[in-house]
Structures are given as C-alpha cells and as structure tokens.
Scaffold this motif. Sequence first.
Motif, PDB file in Angstrom:
ATOM      1  N   ALA A   6      86.649  48.534  -1.711  1.00 43.38           N
ATOM      2  CA  ALA A   6      87.901  49.295  -1.698  1.00 43.38           C
ATOM      3  C   ALA A   6      88.787  48.919  -2.883  1.00 43.38           C
ATOM      4  O   ALA A   6      89.398  49.798  -3.513  1.00 43.38           O
ATOM      5  CB  ALA A   6      88.639  49.061  -0.388  1.00 43.38           C
ATOM      6  N   ILE A   7      88.861  47.648  -3.189  1.00 45.30           N
ATOM      7  CA  ILE A   7      89.665  47.206  -4.335  1.00 45.30           C
ATOM      8  C   ILE A   7      89.098  47.799  -5.626  1.00 45.30           C
ATOM      9  O   ILE A   7      89.836  48.357  -6.444  1.00 45.30           O
ATOM     10  CB  ILE A   7      89.709  45.666  -4.406  1.00 45.30           C
ATOM     11  CG1 ILE A   7      90.490  45.084  -3.232  1.00 45.30           C
ATOM     12  CG2 ILE A   7      90.313  45.200  -5.723  1.00 45.30           C
ATOM     13  CD1 ILE A   7      90.364  43.583  -3.088  1.00 45.30           C
ATOM     14  N   SER A   8      87.802  47.690  -5.812  1.00 47.02           N
ATOM     15  CA  SER A   8      87.167  48.227  -7.025  1.00 47.02           C
ATOM     16  C   SER A   8      87.330  49.734  -7.113  1.00 47.02           C
ATOM     17  O   SER A   8      87.637  50.275  -8.179  1.00 47.02           O
ATOM     18  CB  SER A   8      85.681  47.859  -7.048  1.00 47.02           C
ATOM     19  OG  SER A   8      85.518  46.478  -7.130  1.00 47.02           O
ATOM     20  N   ALA A   9      87.136  50.421  -6.014  1.00 44.70           N
ATOM     21  CA  ALA A   9      87.249  51.883  -6.008  1.00 44.70           C
ATOM     22  C   ALA A   9      88.690  52.325  -6.277  1.00 44.70           C
ATOM     23  O   ALA A   9      88.917  53.303  -6.995  1.00 44.70           O
ATOM     24  CB  ALA A   9      86.764  52.441  -4.677  1.00 44.70           C
ATOM     25  N   ALA A  10      89.656  51.620  -5.729  1.00 42.40           N
ATOM     26  CA  ALA A  10      91.057  51.995  -5.925  1.00 42.40           C
ATOM     27  C   ALA A  10      91.461  51.890  -7.395  1.00 42.40           C
ATOM     28  O   ALA A  10      92.102  52.803  -7.934  1.00 42.40           O
ATOM     29  CB  ALA A  10      91.961  51.115  -5.064  1.00 42.40           C
ATOM     30  N   TRP A  14      92.351  54.903  -9.940  1.00 40.62           N
ATOM     31  CA  TRP A  14      93.624  54.900 -10.662  1.00 40.62           C
ATOM     32  C   TRP A  14      93.409  55.242 -12.132  1.00 40.62           C
ATOM     33  O   TRP A  14      94.107  56.081 -12.707  1.00 40.62           O
ATOM     34  CB  TRP A  14      94.296  53.548 -10.503  1.00 40.62           C
ATOM     35  CG  TRP A  14      95.624  53.387 -11.187  1.00 40.62           C
ATOM     36  CD1 TRP A  14      96.387  54.360 -11.779  1.00 40.62           C
ATOM     37  CD2 TRP A  14      96.360  52.176 -11.350  1.00 40.62           C
ATOM     38  NE1 TRP A  14      97.538  53.813 -12.293  1.00 40.62           N
ATOM     39  CE2 TRP A  14      97.544  52.484 -12.042  1.00 40.62           C
ATOM     40  CE3 TRP A  14      96.122  50.867 -10.962  1.00 40.62           C
ATOM     41  CZ2 TRP A  14      98.488  51.508 -12.362  1.00 40.62           C
ATOM     42  CZ3 TRP A  14      97.069  49.909 -11.282  1.00 40.62           C
ATOM     43  CH2 TRP A  14      98.236  50.236 -11.961  1.00 40.62           C
ATOM     44  N   ILE A  15      92.417  54.601 -12.754  1.00 47.08           N
ATOM     45  CA  ILE A  15      92.180  54.847 -14.170  1.00 47.08           C
ATOM     46  C   ILE A  15      91.605  56.243 -14.394  1.00 47.08           C
ATOM     47  O   ILE A  15      91.876  56.876 -15.411  1.00 47.08           O
ATOM     48  CB  ILE A  15      91.290  53.745 -14.786  1.00 47.08           C
ATOM     49  CG1 ILE A  15      91.354  53.780 -16.311  1.00 47.08           C
ATOM     50  CG2 ILE A  15      89.874  53.875 -14.362  1.00 47.08           C
ATOM     51  CD1 ILE A  15      92.641  53.304 -16.854  1.00 47.08           C
ATOM     52  N   LEU A  16      90.827  56.749 -13.443  1.00 43.65           N
ATOM     53  CA  LEU A  16      90.304  58.114 -13.565  1.00 43.65           C
ATOM     54  C   LEU A  16      91.417  59.153 -13.470  1.00 43.65           C
ATOM     55  O   LEU A  16      91.406  60.157 -14.186  1.00 43.65           O
ATOM     56  CB  LEU A  16      89.257  58.384 -12.492  1.00 43.65           C
ATOM     57  CG  LEU A  16      87.863  57.849 -12.742  1.00 43.65           C
ATOM     58  CD1 LEU A  16      87.005  57.985 -11.492  1.00 43.65           C
ATOM     59  CD2 LEU A  16      87.224  58.546 -13.911  1.00 43.65           C
ATOM     60  N   GLU A  22      97.069  52.207 -20.119  1.00 42.17           N
ATOM     61  CA  GLU A  22      97.265  51.040 -20.967  1.00 42.17           C
ATOM     62  C   GLU A  22      96.771  49.748 -20.313  1.00 42.17           C
ATOM     63  O   GLU A  22      97.454  48.738 -20.317  1.00 42.17           O
ATOM     64  CB  GLU A  22      98.729  50.929 -21.383  1.00 42.17           C
ATOM     65  CG  GLU A  22      99.212  52.109 -22.184  1.00 42.17           C
ATOM     66  CD  GLU A  22     100.689  52.050 -22.492  1.00 42.17           C
ATOM     67  OE1 GLU A  22     101.358  51.092 -22.038  1.00 42.17           O
ATOM     68  OE2 GLU A  22     101.165  52.954 -23.174  1.00 42.17           O
ATOM     69  N   TYR A  23      95.634  49.798 -19.751  1.00 44.19           N
ATOM     70  CA  TYR A  23      94.955  48.647 -19.138  1.00 44.19           C
ATOM     71  C   TYR A  23      95.695  48.036 -17.959  1.00 44.19           C
ATOM     72  O   TYR A  23      95.377  46.934 -17.523  1.00 44.19           O
ATOM     73  CB  TYR A  23      94.630  47.569 -20.173  1.00 44.19           C
ATOM     74  CG  TYR A  23      93.453  47.941 -21.025  1.00 44.19           C
ATOM     75  CD1 TYR A  23      92.171  47.846 -20.531  1.00 44.19           C
ATOM     76  CD2 TYR A  23      93.618  48.412 -22.322  1.00 44.19           C
ATOM     77  CE1 TYR A  23      91.079  48.186 -21.290  1.00 44.19           C
ATOM     78  CE2 TYR A  23      92.536  48.752 -23.094  1.00 44.19           C
ATOM     79  CZ  TYR A  23      91.263  48.640 -22.579  1.00 44.19           C
ATOM     80  OH  TYR A  23      90.195  48.981 -23.342  1.00 44.19           O
ATOM     81  N   LYS A  24      96.680  48.707 -17.393  1.00 45.30           N
ATOM     82  CA  LYS A  24      97.352  48.199 -16.199  1.00 45.30           C
ATOM     83  C   LYS A  24      96.383  48.068 -15.023  1.00 45.30           C
ATOM     84  O   LYS A  24      96.420  47.050 -14.325  1.00 45.30           O
ATOM     85  CB  LYS A  24      98.533  49.092 -15.803  1.00 45.30           C
ATOM     86  CG  LYS A  24      99.678  49.031 -16.760  1.00 45.30           C
ATOM     87  CD  LYS A  24     100.366  47.700 -16.699  1.00 45.30           C
ATOM     88  CE  LYS A  24     101.563  47.743 -17.630  1.00 45.30           C
ATOM     89  NZ  LYS A  24     101.988  46.447 -18.059  1.00 45.30           N
ATOM     90  N   PRO A  25      95.511  49.046 -14.763  1.00 43.50           N
ATOM     91  CA  PRO A  25      94.574  48.869 -13.646  1.00 43.50           C
ATOM     92  C   PRO A  25      93.660  47.663 -13.828  1.00 43.50           C
ATOM     93  O   PRO A  25      93.367  46.954 -12.863  1.00 43.50           O
ATOM     94  CB  PRO A  25      93.770  50.165 -13.633  1.00 43.50           C
ATOM     95  CG  PRO A  25      94.628  51.152 -14.309  1.00 43.50           C
ATOM     96  CD  PRO A  25      95.409  50.386 -15.334  1.00 43.50           C
ATOM     97  N   THR A 109      87.133  49.349 -17.594  1.00 41.36           N
ATOM     98  CA  THR A 109      87.690  49.087 -16.266  1.00 41.36           C
ATOM     99  C   THR A 109      86.663  49.370 -15.175  1.00 41.36           C
ATOM    100  O   THR A 109      86.521  48.580 -14.239  1.00 41.36           O
ATOM    101  CB  THR A 109      88.954  49.931 -16.033  1.00 41.36           C
ATOM    102  OG1 THR A 109      89.910  49.609 -17.039  1.00 41.36           O
ATOM    103  CG2 THR A 109      89.555  49.649 -14.672  1.00 41.36           C
ATOM    104  N   ALA A 110      85.938  50.466 -15.294  1.00 43.09           N
ATOM    105  CA  ALA A 110      84.927  50.798 -14.284  1.00 43.09           C
ATOM    106  C   ALA A 110      83.797  49.779 -14.286  1.00 43.09           C
ATOM    107  O   ALA A 110      83.339  49.340 -13.217  1.00 43.09           O
ATOM    108  CB  ALA A 110      84.390  52.200 -14.522  1.00 43.09           C
ATOM    109  N   ALA A 111      83.342  49.377 -15.459  1.00 44.90           N
ATOM    110  CA  ALA A 111      82.275  48.377 -15.538  1.00 44.90           C
ATOM    111  C   ALA A 111      82.754  47.027 -15.004  1.00 44.90           C
ATOM    112  O   ALA A 111      82.004  46.319 -14.317  1.00 44.90           O
ATOM    113  CB  ALA A 111      81.781  48.238 -16.972  1.00 44.90           C
TER     114      ALA A 111
END
Length: 124
Positions: A6-10, A14-16, A22-25, A109-111
Amino acid sequence: MRINLAISAAFTAWILIKRNAEYKPLQFLAFAFVYRFFFEPPVSPTFTEEGEDDGRGIRMGKRLLRSLVLVFSCIALASLAYTGVLNLIEYIGGYIPLFLYNNQELIVTAASAVSLYIMASYYR
C-alpha cells in the motif's frame, strides 16, 4: 506485506497523477520505509546485575543506520540503473526515447517503490 504494498502503490500513484512533483513522493517514500525498517521487532534486551540494559543505545543506533542504508541503497540502485540504461542507449548509438528522457522522476520513484517493497517484505 500488504502495508508495504500500500505504501509503495500510494507513492507510485502520487507520482503518476502529479507527473511533476519534484521528487517529493520519493522523499516521503524514503521516510516511510525508514520508519518501517526501524520499527521492526526489537531484539530482547540483556540486563546487567543492576537491572540496566547497557546496549540499548548502541542497538538502536545500529537499527537506525541499517534502516537508512537499506532505504538509500534501494534508491541509489534505482537511480543508477536508470542512468545506466540511458548511457547504454547512447553508447549503442541510438537516441534516448522521449518517454525515458522526460519521465526520470516517475521511473526512479516507481523502481525505488518496487525495490523497497521487496526489501521490506522479505527482509524481516
């Protein structure tokens, strides 16, 4: 494992959605997983004759350092892999696709989210 997912998906969602955050996620993802790693089940304390736990501070310091190293090594691995792919494409003589060039933040971020999910789920 579901909490880690859930943390990773959230943060990936967010970035999607934002496309340019600006790299906040990624920063919040790092803090979330440092917290997840740091608060793993603690080692049972060893008490002295006076009833004190002498090694508590050292163990907490080691846990914090281990948490930071695990999180930032996953982020560094994702960032270096992205850079390596771009360098490989240029070395082969091709042009860098516009999708890869414009979506560095999204890809890194996704990786990082995927590698942190795997690390947090199977590290314990």
